[in-house]
Design a protein around this motif. Structure first.
Motif, mmCIF file in Angstrom:
data_model
loop_
_atom_site.group_PDB
_atom_site.id
_atom_site.type_symbol
_atom_site.label_atom_id
_atom_site.label_comp_id
_atom_site.label_asym_id
_atom_site.label_seq_id
_atom_site.Cartn_x
_atom_site.Cartn_y
_atom_site.Cartn_z
ATOM 1 N N CYS A 137 0.846 -1.193 0.000
ATOM 2 C CA CYS A 137 0.000 0.000 0.000
ATOM 3 C C CYS A 137 0.887 1.250 0.000
ATOM 4 C CB CYS A 137 -0.908 -0.020 1.224
ATOM 5 S SG CYS A 137 -2.002 1.392 1.332
ATOM 6 N N ILE A 138 0.916 1.911 -1.137
ATOM 7 C CA ILE A 138 1.741 3.112 -1.281
ATOM 8 C C ILE A 138 1.126 4.273 -0.496
ATOM 9 C CG2 ILE A 138 2.766 4.734 -2.945
ATOM 10 C CD1 ILE A 138 3.695 1.887 -3.404
ATOM 11 N N CYS A 139 -0.195 4.379 -0.555
ATOM 12 C CA CYS A 139 -0.872 5.505 0.101
ATOM 13 C C CYS A 139 -0.575 5.545 1.595
ATOM 14 C CB CYS A 139 -2.379 5.415 -0.100
ATOM 15 S SG CYS A 139 -2.894 5.504 -1.810
ATOM 16 N N GLY A 145 -5.274 0.048 2.463
ATOM 17 C CA GLY A 145 -6.430 0.086 1.569
ATOM 18 C C GLY A 145 -7.469 1.138 1.897
ATOM 19 N N THR A 146 -7.155 2.071 2.761
ATOM 20 C CA THR A 146 -8.180 3.042 3.158
ATOM 21 C C THR A 146 -8.159 4.329 2.328
ATOM 22 O OG1 THR A 146 -6.718 3.903 4.863
ATOM 23 C CG2 THR A 146 -8.311 2.233 5.556
ATOM 24 N N GLN A 147 -7.245 4.426 1.376
ATOM 25 C CA GLN A 147 -7.223 5.633 0.552
ATOM 26 C C GLN A 147 -7.700 5.352 -0.874
ATOM 27 O OE1 GLN A 147 -4.160 8.221 1.854
ATOM 28 N NE2 GLN A 147 -4.213 9.394 -0.028
ATOM 29 N N CYS A 148 -6.811 4.978 -1.786
ATOM 30 C CA CYS A 148 -7.256 4.762 -3.169
ATOM 31 C C CYS A 148 -7.890 3.386 -3.381
ATOM 32 C CB CYS A 148 -6.103 4.956 -4.147
ATOM 33 S SG CYS A 148 -4.932 3.577 -4.147
ATOM 34 N N GLY A 149 -7.532 2.434 -2.527
ATOM 35 C CA GLY A 149 -8.124 1.099 -2.626
ATOM 36 C C GLY A 149 -7.462 0.163 -3.628
ATOM 37 N N LYS A 150 -6.457 0.641 -4.356
ATOM 38 C CA LYS A 150 -5.826 -0.179 -5.397
ATOM 39 C C LYS A 150 -5.072 -1.376 -4.821
ATOM 40 C CE LYS A 150 -5.204 3.205 -9.048
ATOM 41 N NZ LYS A 150 -4.301 4.313 -9.387
ATOM 42 N N CYS A 151 -4.673 -1.281 -3.595
ATOM 43 C CA CYS A 151 -3.852 -2.330 -2.982
ATOM 44 C C CYS A 151 -4.674 -3.447 -2.351
ATOM 45 C CB CYS A 151 -2.984 -1.711 -1.899
ATOM 46 S SG CYS A 151 -3.993 -0.923 -0.629
#
Ligand code: FES
Length: 56
Positions: A4-6, A35-41
């Motif tokens: 998760c980068i975010c 996973g709480t920001q963009c959700g891509k991860c």
């Protein structure tokens, strides 16, 4: 490696959370905010959790 980068969460941190008793994305999310920001991860995070639970 970062999952998760975010939220700067690595697969190592996710694995540690599982070793410490987390057994779902919900548990890991509460602990690490993965996973709480963009959700891509989310897909990758789930995969790491699944693999760690199988290896346990
Ligand atoms: Fe995890 Fe964006 S990469 S929320």
């Amino acid at each position: 490696m970062y999952v998760c980068i975010c939220k700067n969460v690595t697969c190592h941190q996710i694995r540690n959370a599982v070793y410490n008793g987390a057994n779902s994305l919900k548990d890991v999310r509460q602990e690490l905010c993965v996973g709480t920001q963009c959700g891509k991860c989310v897909k990758d995070a789930k995969q790491v959790i699944k693999e760690t639970l199988v290896d346990n």
